[in-house]
Design an enzyme around this catalytic site. Structure first.
Site, short mmCIF file in Angstrom:
data_model
loop_
_atom_site.label_atom_id
_atom_site.label_comp_id
_atom_site.label_asym_id
_atom_site.label_seq_id
_atom_site.Cartn_x
_atom_site.Cartn_y
_atom_site.Cartn_z
N ASP A 61 -17.19 -4.28 10.06
CA ASP A 61 -16.28 -3.36 10.73
C ASP A 61 -15.38 -4.17 11.65
OD1 ASP A 61 -17.52 -2.91 13.71
OD2 ASP A 61 -19.15 -2.97 12.25
N ASP A 76 -17.88 6.70 16.27
CA ASP A 76 -18.58 5.65 17.02
C ASP A 76 -18.87 6.19 18.41
OD1 ASP A 76 -19.25 3.49 18.63
OD2 ASP A 76 -17.71 2.16 17.84
N GLU A 115 -21.48 5.61 21.67
CA GLU A 115 -22.42 4.62 22.17
C GLU A 115 -22.23 4.46 23.67
OE1 GLU A 115 -20.85 0.49 21.50
OE2 GLU A 115 -19.99 1.45 19.73
#
Length: 270
Positions: free
Chosen positions: A60, A149, A151
């Site tokens: 990624d 994403d 986090e």
């Protein structure tokens, strides 16, 4: 020069590792950042774990990897890539088009991901921004499902859950994934760590049935315990350094299963 304002994924990975280690020692009131002893210890990997080396490899990238030689990447064994498209509702990766198109031309299966900022706006609003700016990938056999994403907060390590309690965080994620599903007809992917998921969602099981898991766990022989009711992982980010530009990943299945996922079927080919 325009650059990705998100700190490198290596820094975020180290923060996650430090938080997990300190959590074992008991509660703490503040984080001073990752201990110096952790720098470079286990967060990076030069190659996939030996036991899983036969799985399709990928990576990624974000604007930290401004220029990628995609043909060289494919020759090194990459079969898929996720490219950062957006963050919050006011940031777009300035190199997204070049990266996304280059990966496609080189024959990689590619997908787009959005970096969540739950402290900025609703999940649905951020999903809409993401879909307008690169996240609306068709299930054409060459495009992976849109990915979220979510986090540790790289901007404020004292508020790793972005100021949301667990109930509000689960609602935020559901708002994002529902908007993606409503607009694209595809089940999205969620990237996270087991520790963050437990801390910030209470290890919610609300997403395991309809959302594929992209687990981050670095420097370990396997992904370890999975969060939130997921029985299996779809993608595993196992390191932040290696032969491929950006972070190193594996897909949990055969190349045919990877193509099936890009065709809109589930991660197990259903």
């Amino acid at each position: 020069m325009a650059r990705d304002r998100t700190p490198s994924r290596r820094r975020v990975a180290l923060l996650a590792a430090a938080t997990a280690v300190l959590a074992l020692a008991g509660p703490r009131t503040a984080a001073a950042g990752p201990p110096a002893a952790l720098a470079g210890s286990g967060a990076a990997a030069s190659g996939p774990p030996a036991a899983l080396a036969g799985l399709p490899r990928g990576h990624d990238v974000s604007s930290h990897q401004e220029r990628v030689d995609w043909d060289a990447v494919r020759s090194l064994g990459a079969r898929f890539v996720y490219v950062k498209a957006t963050e919050s509702t006011d940031y777009r990766n300035p190199y997204f088009g070049r990266q996304y198109g280059g990966a496609h031309e080189a024959g990689l299966i590619r997908g787009a991901y959005h970096f969540a900022r739950p402290d900025r706006s609703s999940g649905a609003r951020q999903a809409a921004f993401f879909l307008r700016h690169g996240g609306r990938g068709r299930a054409d056999g060459r495009t992976l499902p849109p990915a979220l994403d979510i986090e540790y907060n790289p901007y404020d390590e004292h508020h790793k859950c972005y100021g949301l309690n667990r109930t509000r965080m689960v609602r935020w994620i559901r708002s994002f994934t529902d908007e993606v599903r409503r607009e694209t007809g595809r089940d999205p992917v969620v990237y996270t760590t087991a520790h963050w998921w437990r801390a910030c969602t209470g290890d919610s099981h609300d997403f395991a049935r309809d959302t594929a898991l992209w687990i981050a766990s670095h420097g370990t022989p396997d992904p370890g315990e999975l969060p939130g009711g997921w029985r299996d992982w779809t993608f595993w980010q196992y390191g932040t350094e290696g032969a491929l530009p950006g972070d190193q990943n594996l897909f949990n299945g055969s190349p045919d299963r990877l193509r099936a996922l890009a065709h809109g079927r589930g991660p197990r080919g259903d």
